[in-house]
Design a protein around this motif. Structure first.
Motif, PDB file in Angstrom:
ATOM      1  N   TYR A   1      15.532  62.300  38.505  1.00 28.66           N
ATOM      2  CA  TYR A   1      16.780  62.597  37.796  1.00 28.66           C
ATOM      3  C   TYR A   1      16.857  61.781  36.497  1.00 28.66           C
ATOM      4  CZ  TYR A   1      21.939  63.062  37.398  1.00 28.66           C
ATOM      5  OH  TYR A   1      23.234  63.325  36.985  1.00 28.66           O
ATOM      6  N   CYS A   2      16.556  60.480  36.580  1.00 34.49           N
ATOM      7  CA  CYS A   2      16.603  59.618  35.395  1.00 34.49           C
ATOM      8  C   CYS A   2      15.484  59.944  34.420  1.00 34.49           C
ATOM      9  CB  CYS A   2      16.522  58.148  35.812  1.00 34.49           C
ATOM     10  SG  CYS A   2      17.936  57.562  36.748  1.00 34.49           S
ATOM     11  N   LEU A   3      14.305  60.222  34.953  1.00 35.37           N
ATOM     12  CA  LEU A   3      13.169  60.528  34.093  1.00 35.37           C
ATOM     13  C   LEU A   3      13.430  61.768  33.246  1.00 35.37           C
ATOM     14  CD1 LEU A   3      10.256  60.040  33.180  1.00 35.37           C
ATOM     15  CD2 LEU A   3       9.485  61.310  35.202  1.00 35.37           C
ATOM     16  N   SER A   4      14.014  62.790  33.852  1.00 36.09           N
ATOM     17  CA  SER A   4      14.260  64.024  33.102  1.00 36.09           C
ATOM     18  C   SER A   4      15.275  63.787  31.985  1.00 36.09           C
ATOM     19  CB  SER A   4      14.749  65.125  34.042  1.00 36.09           C
ATOM     20  OG  SER A   4      15.988  64.788  34.625  1.00 36.09           O
ATOM     21  N   MET A   5      16.284  62.969  32.237  1.00 33.12           N
ATOM     22  CA  MET A   5      17.270  62.691  31.192  1.00 33.12           C
ATOM     23  C   MET A   5      16.676  61.810  30.093  1.00 33.12           C
ATOM     24  SD  MET A   5      21.046  62.399  32.911  1.00 33.12           S
ATOM     25  CE  MET A   5      20.674  61.249  34.215  1.00 33.12           C
ATOM     26  N   TYR A   6      15.847  60.862  30.462  1.00 33.95           N
ATOM     27  CA  TYR A   6      15.202  60.021  29.452  1.00 33.95           C
ATOM     28  C   TYR A   6      14.326  60.849  28.525  1.00 33.95           C
ATOM     29  CZ  TYR A   6      11.891  56.701  27.425  1.00 33.95           C
ATOM     30  OH  TYR A   6      11.096  55.994  26.548  1.00 33.95           O
ATOM     31  N   GLU A   7      13.595  61.811  29.071  1.00 35.53           N
ATOM     32  CA  GLU A   7      12.713  62.625  28.240  1.00 35.53           C
ATOM     33  C   GLU A   7      13.497  63.568  27.337  1.00 35.53           C
ATOM     34  OE1 GLU A   7       9.888  64.212  31.174  1.00 35.53           O
ATOM     35  OE2 GLU A   7       8.459  62.776  30.330  1.00 35.53           O
TER      36      GLU A   7
ATOM     37  N   THR B   1      16.815  62.718  26.111  1.00 35.94           N
ATOM     38  CA  THR B   1      17.726  62.002  25.196  1.00 35.94           C
ATOM     39  C   THR B   1      17.273  60.595  24.833  1.00 35.94           C
ATOM     40  OG1 THR B   1      19.089  60.986  26.939  1.00 35.94           O
ATOM     41  CG2 THR B   1      19.622  63.252  26.301  1.00 35.94           C
ATOM     42  N   GLY B   2      16.167  60.112  25.367  1.00 32.62           N
ATOM     43  CA  GLY B   2      15.847  58.707  25.182  1.00 32.62           C
ATOM     44  C   GLY B   2      16.806  57.854  26.007  1.00 32.62           C
ATOM     45  N   PHE B   3      17.126  56.674  25.503  1.00 37.39           N
ATOM     46  CA  PHE B   3      17.983  55.762  26.258  1.00 37.39           C
ATOM     47  C   PHE B   3      19.463  56.142  26.197  1.00 37.39           C
ATOM     48  CE2 PHE B   3      14.472  52.642  25.278  1.00 37.39           C
ATOM     49  CZ  PHE B   3      14.017  52.562  26.588  1.00 37.39           C
ATOM     50  N   GLU B   4      19.820  57.136  25.433  1.00 32.15           N
ATOM     51  CA  GLU B   4      21.228  57.493  25.261  1.00 32.15           C
ATOM     52  C   GLU B   4      21.915  57.821  26.587  1.00 32.15           C
ATOM     53  OE1 GLU B   4      23.796  61.113  23.249  1.00 32.15           O
ATOM     54  OE2 GLU B   4      21.901  60.521  22.312  1.00 32.15           O
TER      55      GLU B   4
ATOM     56  N   GLY C   1      26.141  57.156  30.054  1.00 28.18           N
ATOM     57  CA  GLY C   1      26.900  57.986  30.974  1.00 28.18           C
ATOM     58  C   GLY C   1      26.408  57.939  32.404  1.00 28.18           C
ATOM     59  N   LEU C   2      25.364  57.138  32.687  1.00 28.42           N
ATOM     60  CA  LEU C   2      24.775  57.109  34.018  1.00 28.42           C
ATOM     61  C   LEU C   2      25.638  56.275  34.963  1.00 28.42           C
ATOM     62  CD1 LEU C   2      22.203  58.212  35.417  1.00 28.42           C
ATOM     63  CD2 LEU C   2      21.150  55.974  34.982  1.00 28.42           C
ATOM     64  N   ASN C   3      25.933  56.819  36.125  1.00 31.84           N
ATOM     65  CA  ASN C   3      26.763  56.147  37.120  1.00 31.84           C
ATOM     66  C   ASN C   3      25.902  55.782  38.316  1.00 31.84           C
ATOM     67  OD1 ASN C   3      28.882  55.197  38.687  1.00 31.84           O
ATOM     68  ND2 ASN C   3      29.578  57.229  39.304  1.00 31.84           N
ATOM     69  N   GLY C   4      25.893  54.511  38.664  1.00 34.47           N
ATOM     70  CA  GLY C   4      25.120  54.077  39.822  1.00 34.47           C
ATOM     71  C   GLY C   4      25.008  52.576  39.874  1.00 34.47           C
ATOM     72  N   ASN C   5      24.361  52.095  40.898  1.00 35.72           N
ATOM     73  CA  ASN C   5      24.051  50.670  41.057  1.00 35.72           C
ATOM     74  C   ASN C   5      22.532  50.568  41.062  1.00 35.72           C
ATOM     75  OD1 ASN C   5      26.748  50.099  43.467  1.00 35.72           O
ATOM     76  ND2 ASN C   5      26.802  50.246  41.251  1.00 35.72           N
ATOM     77  N   TYR C   6      21.946  50.117  39.969  1.00 34.72           N
ATOM     78  CA  TYR C   6      20.505  50.258  39.802  1.00 34.72           C
ATOM     79  C   TYR C   6      19.984  49.305  38.743  1.00 34.72           C
ATOM     80  CZ  TYR C   6      21.858  52.489  35.462  1.00 34.72           C
ATOM     81  OH  TYR C   6      22.404  52.711  34.218  1.00 34.72           O
ATOM     82  N   THR C   7      18.669  49.113  38.753  1.00 36.15           N
ATOM     83  CA  THR C   7      17.885  48.702  37.588  1.00 36.15           C
ATOM     84  C   THR C   7      16.765  49.720  37.455  1.00 36.15           C
ATOM     85  OG1 THR C   7      18.391  46.338  37.647  1.00 36.15           O
ATOM     86  CG2 THR C   7      16.317  46.975  36.636  1.00 36.15           C
ATOM     87  N   LEU C   8      16.585  50.247  36.259  1.00 38.05           N
ATOM     88  CA  LEU C   8      15.594  51.294  35.996  1.00 38.05           C
ATOM     89  C   LEU C   8      14.451  50.709  35.185  1.00 38.05           C
ATOM     90  CD1 LEU C   8      14.887  54.368  36.109  1.00 38.05           C
ATOM     91  CD2 LEU C   8      16.144  54.598  33.948  1.00 38.05           C
ATOM     92  N   LEU C   9      13.225  50.917  35.654  1.00 37.01           N
ATOM     93  CA  LEU C   9      12.026  50.476  34.942  1.00 37.01           C
ATOM     94  C   LEU C   9      11.344  51.698  34.353  1.00 37.01           C
ATOM     95  CD1 LEU C   9      10.558  48.123  37.723  1.00 37.01           C
ATOM     96  CD2 LEU C   9      12.342  47.593  36.043  1.00 37.01           C
ATOM     97  N   LEU C  10      11.050  51.671  33.047  1.00 42.07           N
ATOM     98  CA  LEU C  10      10.439  52.811  32.361  1.00 42.07           C
ATOM     99  C   LEU C  10       9.188  52.355  31.618  1.00 42.07           C
ATOM    100  CD1 LEU C  10      13.684  54.416  30.922  1.00 42.07           C
ATOM    101  CD2 LEU C  10      12.056  55.622  32.373  1.00 42.07           C
ATOM    102  N   TYR C  11       8.058  52.950  31.965  1.00 39.43           N
ATOM    103  CA  TYR C  11       6.804  52.685  31.263  1.00 39.43           C
ATOM    104  C   TYR C  11       6.480  53.924  30.439  1.00 39.43           C
ATOM    105  CZ  TYR C  11       1.782  51.797  30.593  1.00 39.43           C
ATOM    106  OH  TYR C  11       0.541  51.607  30.047  1.00 39.43           O
ATOM    107  N   ASP C  12       6.729  53.825  29.126  1.00 37.10           N
ATOM    108  CA  ASP C  12       6.510  54.934  28.197  1.00 37.10           C
ATOM    109  C   ASP C  12       5.153  54.729  27.530  1.00 37.10           C
ATOM    110  OD1 ASP C  12       6.530  56.759  26.063  1.00 37.10           O
ATOM    111  OD2 ASP C  12       8.713  56.764  26.009  1.00 37.10           O
ATOM    112  N   ARG C  13       4.157  55.417  28.037  1.00 38.70           N
ATOM    113  CA  ARG C  13       2.799  55.220  27.538  1.00 38.70           C
ATOM    114  C   ARG C  13       2.648  55.719  26.108  1.00 38.70           C
ATOM    115  NH1 ARG C  13       1.991  56.573  33.167  1.00 38.70           N
ATOM    116  NH2 ARG C  13       2.154  58.786  32.650  1.00 38.70           N
ATOM    117  N   ALA C  14       3.333  56.807  25.765  1.00 41.72           N
ATOM    118  CA  ALA C  14       3.212  57.354  24.416  1.00 41.72           C
ATOM    119  C   ALA C  14       3.780  56.393  23.377  1.00 41.72           C
ATOM    120  CB  ALA C  14       3.921  58.705  24.335  1.00 41.72           C
ATOM    121  N   ARG C  15       4.913  55.770  23.702  1.00 37.75           N
ATOM    122  CA  ARG C  15       5.555  54.832  22.765  1.00 37.75           C
ATOM    123  C   ARG C  15       5.072  53.403  22.956  1.00 37.75           C
ATOM    124  NH1 ARG C  15       9.504  58.633  24.094  1.00 37.75           N
ATOM    125  NH2 ARG C  15      10.532  59.622  22.287  1.00 37.75           N
ATOM    126  N   GLN C  16       4.208  53.195  23.927  1.00 38.00           N
ATOM    127  CA  GLN C  16       3.645  51.882  24.210  1.00 38.00           C
ATOM    128  C   GLN C  16       4.746  50.826  24.384  1.00 38.00           C
ATOM    129  OE1 GLN C  16       0.057  50.483  24.501  1.00 38.00           O
ATOM    130  NE2 GLN C  16       0.507  52.454  25.487  1.00 38.00           N
TER     131      GLN C  16
END
Length: 635
Positions: free
Chosen positions: A92-98, A100-103, A107-122
């Motif tokens: 769910y988070c991955l699809s939104m990141y791809e 809108t980016g971090f935008e 609006g994201l609702n939850g209790n979380y820490t999200l780790l993102l490894y963007d290989r294209a942007r290094q």
């Protein structure tokens, strides 16, 4: 489940670092030349607790859970949408990141820490939710790599991490049983800021932090009745969205109102009540469960349960709280065997009650004291420091000065206030929300984290929709009204008619009646009734009397006999000083705050590791090859 990782910009990282740092097999492992991620091998209990997803150019890991998305928070049109139950939260988070980016994080609702490894942007990014409800601890090594973990105690074991106790922040922990903001008692080790995106550029290793959210107190000019209706509607919606047919849910039920509110919107729940005997609190909780049609399950503790927490919780993951505060850690089987998910009323008072609004105390001489439900104005940073010092346990002989530590870590930055590395828009925001933003500023973080790892768990009060409502509620309603009690009255009048265990009057009554009842009941217990519990450490409330427990059992001496040399080696009181403090306590001076915090530190494996003071007097040597199994035992 704990999650650990390392990021190295120069591309020289290999999967071997995981074996060297975390030699046991892990549930999830991922390693490239730049990134290594590992989780503990225990099967993931919580929905989304550690979920991962991957596309052609991005891989992400979600620690915690995501509930939905509100496009209005990002300036878009549309209404709040819940995450469909059949959609993996990481996907769910991955699809939104791809898209809108971090935008989308705004609006994201939850209790979380999200780790993102963007290989294209290094780049590798660590994104925290609004209140930092899933803490991640991190440090930078001498070779430039970034090491992080959800368990702060494991970071010093990394072969390239060089750290020691930080005397000033250790002093803060001993005084407040918590560290504030991003600070920890370990040198060079900090928490990620809440509501931020911390990006590590894999080209040059630079670290950049962007803030996408801060709490802003903006009270609405609405009646109290409007807030009751809005609160009750949002609360019911939050719980209805999280629960589903075919699953069984439990509630951690007390004799108060917060957990009663949770029970009022659930059907066919199991009510778990923890207590040391069938006292007044337990009997009220049982009445509430029966009136709600819930099954009542008494989880009986006793002194052995409390004392056993010294060993049972020694690997608990933070310097926030005492050894005793993962309260349910000894009841994991009883709870997970009965229910699929668990709810609690944690953080209700911090967000909707008077806990976070400073109020003066009125001395009544030999009768005690009472808190007056009027706001005590805090107009300067110095007054805020004074407020914190009033709440400190600071009778220890330490090489640092607590006022100096606070003054050097709480300061103005233009119109904003910086409190231990976390920025607030105004002094008012700091005063009202500094006790729970970030959530690790609250000393119940150990309890919250333990529940989150045990099984799917949620505190509805940490949902964004309720956080937003808290930020809009005038402080006078928090001090002189009972929002939760009136919401229960609206949702389930039968539950509201049952007395509150601390006041002796029903929670449907007006605030003045509840306020008078609470103080009258306290006066009656202290000065009138002859009722005495069967043991001096037992009470009629939800907790045993820790002061009497320390006097009745010699576990303090036992800890010092086995671990006293650790106290001699770390920057706090030595073993002899702690024994003198304990002797003072046994002669009727209350030193629970100081003693429990010291016992917590002395039994932490990280203390033994950092002091390097293991002798042949019975202290168990920490074997890095076995520490993972020790972590699992705690869970």
């Amino acid at each position: 489940m704990y999650t650990h990782g390392e990021i190295r910009a120069d591309g020289s990282l290999s999967g071997g670092v995981l074996e060297e740092w975390l030699p046991s097999e892990s549930g999830i492992r991922y390693a490239t030349d730049h990134v290594a991620i590992a989780t503990d091998p225990d099967a993931c209990h919580s929905s989304g607790e550690t979920a991962d997803a991957e596309s052609e150019s991005v891989r992400c890991w979600l620690l915690g859970d995501v509930y939905g998305y509100d496009p209005a928070e990002t300036g878009q049109s549309g209404e709040y949408e819940s995450r469909p139950a059949d959609v993996d939260p990481a996907r769910y988070c991955l699809s939104m990141y791809e898209r809108t980016g971090f935008e989308f994080l705004e609006g994201l609702n939850g209790n979380y820490t999200l780790l993102l490894y963007d290989r294209a942007r290094q780049r590798f990014a660590l994104c925290t939710d609004r209140f930092g409800t899933v803490p991640v601890y991190w440090t930078r090594t001498d070779d430039g790599s970034v090491v992080f973990s959800t368990n702060v105690q494991l970071i010093p074991f990394h072969p390239n991490v060089d750290t020691a106790f930080h005397p000033a922040y250790l002093h803060e922990y001993l005084a407040f049983r918590r560290t504030f903001g991003v600070k920890t008692p370990l040198e060079g080790v900090e928490k990620l800021e809440p509501g931020t995106i911390t990006s590590i550029a894999l080209g040059d290793g630079s670290v950049r932090t962007e803030q996408y959210w801060r709490p802003r107190y903006q009270p609405r000019d609405e009646s109290f009745e409007w807030f009751v209706e809005e609160f009750a509607d949002r609360f019911r919606t939050v719980v209805d969205e999280w629960t589903s047919d075919g699953h069984e849910y439990g509630v951690l039920l007390s004799g108060g109102s917060d957990s009663r509110l949770v029970l009022s919107v659930l059907e066919n729940a199991t009510a778990f009540h923890m207590n040391d005997w069938m006292n007044r609190e337990a009997r009220i909780a049982e009445r509430v469960a029966l009136a709600a049609g819930a099954e009542f399950e008494m989880l009986e503790r006793g002194p052995e349960y409390r004392i056993g927490a010294l060993e049972r919780n020694r690997w608990a993951d933070s310097f926030n709280g005492w050894f005793s505060q993962p309260y349910t850690s000894g009841f994991e089987f009883q709870i997970t065997d009965r229910v699929d998910g668990l709810l609690s009323g944690l953080y209700s008072d911090s967000l909707f009650g008077g806990y976070s609004v400073p109020s003066p105390k009125l001395s009544l001489g030999p009768l005690g004291s009472m808190t007056v439900p009027i706001e005590r104005p805090i107009e300067t940073v110095d007054e805020y420091v004074d407020l914190l010092l009033e709440r400190a346990h600071d009778d220890l002989d330490l090489p640092t000065d607590l006022r100096t530590i606070l003054e050097s870590n709480i300061h103005r930055d233009g119109d904003r206030i910086v409190h231990h590395g976390v920025t607030y828009e105004s002094l008012e925001d700091l005063v009202y929300y500094g006790s729970c933003y970030p959530l690790s500023n609250d000393d119940d973080m150990r309890f919250h984290s333990d529940l989150r790892r045990m099984l799917p768990y949620r505190s509805p009060f940490l949902d964004n929709r309720l956080l937003d409502l808290s930020l809009s509620m005038p402080s006078r309603y928090r001090l002189r009204r009972d929002l939760v009690g009136q919401a229960v009255t609206r949702l389930d009048p039968d539950l509201a008619a049952i007395p509150h265990a601390s006041t002796g009057v029903s929670i449907s009554r007006s605030f003045p009646v509840e306020y008078a009842g609470e103080h009258f009941l306290e006066f009656w217990r202290k000065h009138v009734t002859n009722r005495t519990p069967p043991k001096p450490y037992l009470t009629d409330g939800p907790w045993l009397d820790d002061a009497e427990l320390l006097r009745s059992f010699e576990f303090t001496d036992e800890v010092l006999d086995h671990r006293g040399q650790l106290a001699d080696a770390f920057p706090g009181p030595d073993a002899d000083a702690i024994r003198r403090l304990y002797h003072t306590h046994c002669h009727d001076e209350d030193r629970v705050g100081e003693l429990y915090t010291l016992l917590t530190v002395l039994t932490m494996p990280v203390t033994e590791y950092l002091t390097d003071a293991t002798e042949s007097n019975g202290t168990e040597t920490i074997d890095p090859l076995s520490r993972q199994s020790q972590v699992i035992d705690v869970e």
